[in-house]
Enzyme design. Sequence first.
Site, PDB file in Angstrom:
ATOM      1  N   GLY A  15       0.833  -1.211   0.000  1.00  0.00           N
ATOM      2  CA  GLY A  15       0.000   0.000   0.000  1.00  0.00           C
ATOM      3  C   GLY A  15       0.862   1.253   0.000  1.00  0.00           C
ATOM      4  O   GLY A  15       0.597   2.212   0.723  1.00  0.00           O
ATOM      5  N   SER A  18       0.137   5.727  -1.631  1.00  0.00           N
ATOM      6  CA  SER A  18      -0.452   6.952  -1.061  1.00  0.00           C
ATOM      7  C   SER A  18      -0.362   6.894   0.460  1.00  0.00           C
ATOM      8  O   SER A  18      -0.005   5.858   1.034  1.00  0.00           O
ATOM      9  CB  SER A  18      -1.931   7.089  -1.479  1.00  0.00           C
ATOM     10  OG  SER A  18      -2.691   6.025  -0.919  1.00  0.00           O
ATOM     11  N   ILE A  20       0.222   6.907   4.389  1.00  0.00           N
ATOM     12  CA  ILE A  20       1.324   6.487   5.252  1.00  0.00           C
ATOM     13  C   ILE A  20       2.281   5.554   4.506  1.00  0.00           C
ATOM     14  O   ILE A  20       3.496   5.613   4.696  1.00  0.00           O
ATOM     15  CB  ILE A  20       0.777   5.825   6.532  1.00  0.00           C
ATOM     16  CG1 ILE A  20       0.143   6.891   7.435  1.00  0.00           C
ATOM     17  CG2 ILE A  20       1.876   5.100   7.306  1.00  0.00           C
ATOM     18  CD1 ILE A  20      -0.609   6.343   8.629  1.00  0.00           C
ATOM     19  N   SER A 147      -4.272  -0.481  14.156  1.00  0.00           N
ATOM     20  CA  SER A 147      -5.052   0.692  14.550  1.00  0.00           C
ATOM     21  C   SER A 147      -5.507   0.565  15.993  1.00  0.00           C
ATOM     22  O   SER A 147      -5.769  -0.536  16.479  1.00  0.00           O
ATOM     23  CB  SER A 147      -6.286   0.803  13.642  1.00  0.00           C
ATOM     24  OG  SER A 147      -7.255   1.643  14.218  1.00  0.00           O
ATOM     25  N   TYR A 172     -14.034  -3.297   9.946  1.00  0.00           N
ATOM     26  CA  TYR A 172     -12.693  -2.699   9.880  1.00  0.00           C
ATOM     27  C   TYR A 172     -11.924  -3.001  11.170  1.00  0.00           C
ATOM     28  O   TYR A 172     -10.759  -3.412  11.133  1.00  0.00           O
ATOM     29  CB  TYR A 172     -12.803  -1.181   9.674  1.00  0.00           C
ATOM     30  CG  TYR A 172     -11.458  -0.484   9.676  1.00  0.00           C
ATOM     31  CD1 TYR A 172     -10.614  -0.540   8.565  1.00  0.00           C
ATOM     32  CD2 TYR A 172     -11.023   0.231  10.791  1.00  0.00           C
ATOM     33  CE1 TYR A 172      -9.374   0.082   8.566  1.00  0.00           C
ATOM     34  CE2 TYR A 172      -9.780   0.866  10.805  1.00  0.00           C
ATOM     35  CZ  TYR A 172      -8.971   0.790   9.688  1.00  0.00           C
ATOM     36  OH  TYR A 172      -7.744   1.404   9.709  1.00  0.00           O
TER      37      TYR A 172
END
Length: 269
Positions: A15, A18, A20, A147, A172
């Site tokens: 990833g 874009s 982080i 997270s 999520y």
Amino acid sequence: MSVFDLSSRTVLVTGATSGIGYETARQLAERGATVLVHGRTAEEAQAATDRLVAAAGVNASQLCAFAADFTRLEEVETMARRVMAEHPHLDVLVNNAATAAPERHTLTADGNEIAFQVNFLAHYLLTCLLEPALTSDPGGRVVNVSSSLHRTASIQWNDPQRARRYSRLAAYAQSQLALAVFAADPRVTAVSVHPGVCETDLLPLYGIEGGTATQGAAHVVRLCDPAFDVVNGAYYDRDQRVDPAPAVTEGRTVKRLGKLADQLVGQHA
């Protein structure tokens, strides 16, 4: 923050086109690392590497573009095979790619809830397939970008795909809890980190203002430094090691998640 030299290190960042992920790739490359830049498509990965050369002044020879759509496990498998062939020794794998769960329950072509697959299962599969490269020398490690929302989560063992009861936030959060639990798997040294709430595509999930992706990436990059000692399974909230949700360090949960993930990635592992 002190700038450390990573010129002998090879790091794969998922990833990395874009947010982080891109900032992590930039900071690693600026410190001399060879960075494998992953994007969903070959075009996106190449555009990110071109941008790193043009905008950040990174030497093109330090960058290599890799592509895999994490909603398709066969693409993850294909990418892992290419990484193993071209980079049989890998110092760090940064599992950063993430998607916000959509409003409506969505399954991938592999039959998994999309956030669970993109945020966790694809990274589980990638890590397992790259284990020989990560363990070819002592010191290889995995950094899972998780997270703080993992604290609100539970893994629905009887319904991991959330077919019966779906909420995007719960889906999520479940994917982030799974990522943090996976860091305690003993096969490869791994840690998980909450990089802070940042101005990225995931910000709407948090409903508050965020810091910059650059600030968030700095916490990820620090964990890539071999001089920074890590404990397998540790969880960091930005630059502080803190206790994660209790489930993260439960041996039974770690084993159970591994078994579930092995079933769900199936023939690709």
